[in-house]
Motif scaffolding. Sequence first.
Motif, mmCIF file in Angstrom:
data_model
loop_
_atom_site.group_PDB
_atom_site.id
_atom_site.type_symbol
_atom_site.label_atom_id
_atom_site.label_comp_id
_atom_site.label_asym_id
_atom_site.label_seq_id
_atom_site.Cartn_x
_atom_site.Cartn_y
_atom_site.Cartn_z
ATOM 1 N N ARG A 40 0.811 -1.221 0.000
ATOM 2 C CA ARG A 40 0.000 0.000 0.000
ATOM 3 C C ARG A 40 0.841 1.266 0.000
ATOM 4 O O ARG A 40 0.497 2.238 -0.669
ATOM 5 C CB ARG A 40 -0.952 0.006 1.186
ATOM 6 N N LEU A 41 1.952 1.273 0.717
ATOM 7 C CA LEU A 41 2.800 2.461 0.765
ATOM 8 C C LEU A 41 3.389 2.753 -0.619
ATOM 9 O O LEU A 41 3.398 3.908 -1.064
ATOM 10 C CB LEU A 41 3.927 2.311 1.794
ATOM 11 N N CYS A 42 3.848 1.714 -1.299
ATOM 12 C CA CYS A 42 4.383 1.906 -2.657
ATOM 13 C C CYS A 42 3.306 2.422 -3.590
ATOM 14 O O CYS A 42 3.539 3.331 -4.387
ATOM 15 C CB CYS A 42 4.975 0.610 -3.200
ATOM 16 N N ARG A 43 2.115 1.872 -3.492
ATOM 17 C CA ARG A 43 1.005 2.315 -4.333
ATOM 18 C C ARG A 43 0.650 3.777 -4.052
ATOM 19 O O ARG A 43 0.415 4.560 -4.971
ATOM 20 C CB ARG A 43 -0.211 1.424 -4.107
ATOM 21 N N LEU A 44 0.646 4.158 -2.776
ATOM 22 C CA LEU A 44 0.356 5.537 -2.401
ATOM 23 C C LEU A 44 1.416 6.492 -2.952
ATOM 24 O O LEU A 44 1.084 7.522 -3.555
ATOM 25 C CB LEU A 44 0.268 5.673 -0.880
ATOM 26 N N LEU A 45 2.688 6.152 -2.770
ATOM 27 C CA LEU A 45 3.763 7.005 -3.285
ATOM 28 C C LEU A 45 3.702 7.110 -4.807
ATOM 29 O O LEU A 45 3.907 8.190 -5.376
ATOM 30 C CB LEU A 45 5.126 6.471 -2.842
ATOM 31 N N GLU A 46 3.395 5.997 -5.460
ATOM 32 C CA GLU A 46 3.275 6.008 -6.911
ATOM 33 C C GLU A 46 2.152 6.951 -7.352
ATOM 34 O O GLU A 46 2.343 7.777 -8.249
ATOM 35 C CB GLU A 46 3.005 4.595 -7.424
ATOM 36 N N ARG A 47 0.992 6.848 -6.725
ATOM 37 C CA ARG A 47 -0.156 7.677 -7.120
ATOM 38 C C ARG A 47 0.104 9.163 -6.860
ATOM 39 O O ARG A 47 -0.190 10.002 -7.702
ATOM 40 C CB ARG A 47 -1.431 7.253 -6.378
ATOM 41 N N VAL A 48 0.652 9.474 -5.696
ATOM 42 C CA VAL A 48 0.970 10.870 -5.388
ATOM 43 C C VAL A 48 1.992 11.401 -6.395
ATOM 44 O O VAL A 48 1.840 12.502 -6.925
ATOM 45 C CB VAL A 48 1.487 11.011 -3.940
ATOM 46 N N LEU A 140 7.462 9.299 -7.217
ATOM 47 C CA LEU A 140 6.960 8.376 -8.234
ATOM 48 C C LEU A 140 7.898 7.187 -8.373
ATOM 49 O O LEU A 140 7.456 6.041 -8.417
ATOM 50 C CB LEU A 140 6.805 9.096 -9.577
ATOM 51 N N GLY A 141 9.181 7.467 -8.424
ATOM 52 C CA GLY A 141 10.174 6.401 -8.591
ATOM 53 C C GLY A 141 10.182 5.411 -7.443
ATOM 54 O O GLY A 141 10.246 4.200 -7.660
ATOM 55 N N VAL A 142 10.125 5.915 -6.224
ATOM 56 C CA VAL A 142 10.128 5.012 -5.067
ATOM 57 C C VAL A 142 8.939 4.061 -5.150
ATOM 58 O O VAL A 142 9.082 2.843 -4.975
ATOM 59 C CB VAL A 142 10.115 5.800 -3.741
ATOM 60 N N GLY A 143 7.773 4.598 -5.435
ATOM 61 C CA GLY A 143 6.585 3.748 -5.516
ATOM 62 C C GLY A 143 6.559 2.877 -6.747
ATOM 63 O O GLY A 143 6.416 1.651 -6.654
#
Length: 158
Positions: A40-48, A140-143
């Motif tokens: 979920r954290l990766c998905r959140l960082l990706e979306r933001v 974006l990259g981290v996620g």
Amino acid sequence: MHIGFSYIGALMLVLLFVPNLFWTRFQPQDYAQYAGRERRLCRLLERVGQVLVTCLVLIFSDFNLGRPFPWALWLAAAGLAMALYEVHWIRYFRSQRTMRDFYRSLLGIPVAGAVLPVLAFMLLAVYGKNPFLFGAAFLLGVGHIGIHLVHSREAADI
């Protein structure tokens, strides 16, 4: 930094979104089972990161042509990264479209479909001297890269 429309940013987004629109119809087999296990954290960082990058590349005119040499080399590097991203997609669409095809490295770049667009936006941020875009691309990259590295490892275990 100057507020104004960026046609270079718009072009980069078109180059990013068009292959992804085709991908929605030609996803790798079993992709949904991998997507269901994303952190979920990766998905959140990706979306933001996606929202911020999309907005920021359009609202700053500093990304447009006009910077003198050697700054123009940063834009050329961003363009090269995006061109390689397109090569990744062409290779994928011409393949059997398996998870392994999707995550094949390109010129030694692992998970090229995730790494190359992030790199392109980071390079564009340097060209435009825009720390906000750089930070957004980093999120974006981290996620995004995090998600796809996990998928790649899982696909390798098939």
